[in-house]
Design an enzyme around this catalytic site. Structure first.
Site, mmCIF file in Angstrom:
data_model
loop_
_atom_site.group_PDB
_atom_site.id
_atom_site.type_symbol
_atom_site.label_atom_id
_atom_site.label_comp_id
_atom_site.label_asym_id
_atom_site.label_seq_id
_atom_site.Cartn_x
_atom_site.Cartn_y
_atom_site.Cartn_z
ATOM 1 C CB SER A 1 -0.896 0.017 1.239
ATOM 2 O OG SER A 1 -0.113 -0.158 2.402
ATOM 3 C CG ASP B 1 -3.987 5.417 6.814
ATOM 4 O OD1 ASP B 1 -2.820 5.178 7.172
ATOM 5 O OD2 ASP B 1 -4.542 4.828 5.866
ATOM 6 C CG HIS C 1 -0.973 3.696 4.592
ATOM 7 N ND1 HIS C 1 -2.239 3.281 4.936
ATOM 8 C CD2 HIS C 1 -0.358 2.629 4.045
ATOM 9 C CE1 HIS C 1 -2.384 2.010 4.596
ATOM 10 N NE2 HIS C 1 -1.256 1.587 4.060
#
Ligand SMILES: *[C@@H]1O[C@H](CO)[C@@H](O)[C@H](O)[C@H]1NC(C)=O
Ligand SMILES: *[C@@H]1O[C@H](CO)[C@@H](O)[C@H](O)[C@H]1NC(C)=O
Ligand SMILES: *[C@@H]1O[C@H](CO)[C@@H](O)[C@H](O)[C@H]1NC(C)=O
Length: 373
Positions: free
Chosen positions: A40, A336, A339
């Site tokens: 991600s 978040d 991340h």
């Protein structure tokens, strides 16, 4: 036929252009194309095309809130651009190459795979197929998708042009964090701490599978590898919030550090063994720990909390349209609960590309791009 000839000429001119540094636009491409593999931190929308409830997707606000123009989610786990985008920008591209499934859906795999590159990165993916199985494209599968892309490219412009293109292109790889999160979760579920032999077995499978994936890419024609190591996984807000004091899980960081040391040796070994194998190992762990040590110096006011989330450390709820947003997103290390913010990603890519040299081994991404394997 005419199209094929044009494509061949295009590949050649891109390759030559990259070498001579001649390109009409303001951006000067350092390499003809970029191929991206990993999780991600690099994904740009593949998971939006995967079926299933449990697939992690950055397809809702506030993801993308700071992207120029739209401010809409694009599959990036960031408020704006991510590490792949900033590495690509440094290499002279507008941003990351598009996601494989986006290109497939729009019938654009050719020419994009030839003129710009492809991103296979998938949130939740680990080095091991078993990590978050069924909810992402694991690294081994990403490599197989690249293999099939290569076959399509060859059908279009021929094997010689493709091999020349791949030899000069940049292969950006970043995976492993999710394997560590999964390992820690499994240990916790079994109410145990990892023994030395658990750790040795875990490292062994990570290293053998990472080695296999990189070697497979090499066999398919990749030569320039920019590889990002595993960062301080014990310091992400989602892990910190598990401790009443909000402290990092030092054990997880030590586990990541041990793996990163072994990864460094693995790559040095591959470079000795594989002719023309060139690499730059980016030290996400060292860079992030240095940032934690002195966040204010880099303009960060928060190093432990999610900008977008809810509850303690912003880490007790997901980043959704009903979440709380921090006032100044550029001043948070974390976007978040897992991340980095766009600004953290930008600073990371800058360091990997241009130094300080302690953040890359044995050369910077810039030097890697300029290398002639
Ligand atoms: C390791 O890699 C091989 C080859 O890609 C794959 O078949 C296997 O499932 C992987 N193992 C794990 C545990 O991910
Ligand atoms: C772990 O401990 C918790 C309570 O602390 C208990 O509810 C749970 O069943 C235990 N799990 C295992 C796998 O032993
Ligand atoms: C929480 O963090 C503190 C400080 O690092 C540490 O001493 C303690 O063991 C941690 N608690 C848990 C439950 O991990």
């Amino acid at each position: 036929m005419g199209y094929e000839v044009t494509m061949k000429a295009l590949v050649l001119s891109l390759v030559v252009g990259a070498v001579a540094g001649i390109r009409p636009s303001k951006l000067v491409r350092q390499v003809p194309a970029i191929y991206v593999f990993g999780d991600s931190t690099l994904e740009v929308g593949n998971n939006n095309y995967l079926p299933g409830e449990g697939v992690p997707r950055a397809d809702k606000p506030y993801y993308g809130v700071d992207l120029p123009g739209s401010g809409k989610p694009t599959g990036r786990f960031s408020n704006g651009y991510n590490t792949a985008d900033f590495v690509a920008k440094r290499l002279g591209f507008d941003n990351s190459p598009l996601a494989y499934f986006v290109l497939k859906a729009h019938n654009k795999l050719i020419p994009s795979s030839i003129t710009r590159g492809v991103s296979y990165a998938s949130a939740g993916a680990g080095i091991l197929d078993s990590t978050n199985a069924g909810k992402n494209i694991p690294l081994s599968q990403q490599v197989r998708l690249f293999e099939s892309t290569k076959a399509e490219m060859e059908a279009k412009v021929g094997p010689r042009a493709v091999s020349e293109l791949l030899r000069r292109s940049f292969f950006l790889v970043g995976a492993g964090s999710n394997d560590f999160f999964a390992f820690a979760t499994a240990q916790a579920e079994h109410n145990k701490t990892a023994t030395q032999s658990d750790v040795a077995a875990f490292y062994g499978s990570l290293l053998s599978n990472y080695s296999a994936a990189i070697t497979e890419l090499y066999k398919l024609g990749a030569r320039k590898f920019g590889i990002i190591n595993v960062g301080p996984v014990g310091c992400v807000p989602r892990v910190r919030v598990l401790n009443v004091t909000g402290a990092c899980a030092d054990g997880m960081n030590q586990l990541a550090a041990g793996f990163d040391a072994a990864l460094k040796s693995l790559l040095a070994g591959l470079a000795r063994k594989l002719p023309g194998f060139a690499y730059s190992l980016a030290d996400s762990l060292g860079l992030t720990q240095d940032t934690f040590a002195n966040p204010l110096a880099l303009g960060f006011v928060s190093s432990d909390s999610a900008c977008c989330g809810s509850g303690r450390l912003g880490a007790q709820g997901e980043c959704t349209p009903t979440a709380t947003l921090c006032p100044d997103r550029d001043r948070y290390i974390f976007w978040d609960s897992v991340h980095p913010s766009q600004r953290s990603a930008m600073l990371g890519a800058k360091a990997y590309y241009d130094g300080p040299p302690r953040y890359t081994t044995p050369i910077t991404f810039k030097q890697l791009a300029a290398a002639t394997p």
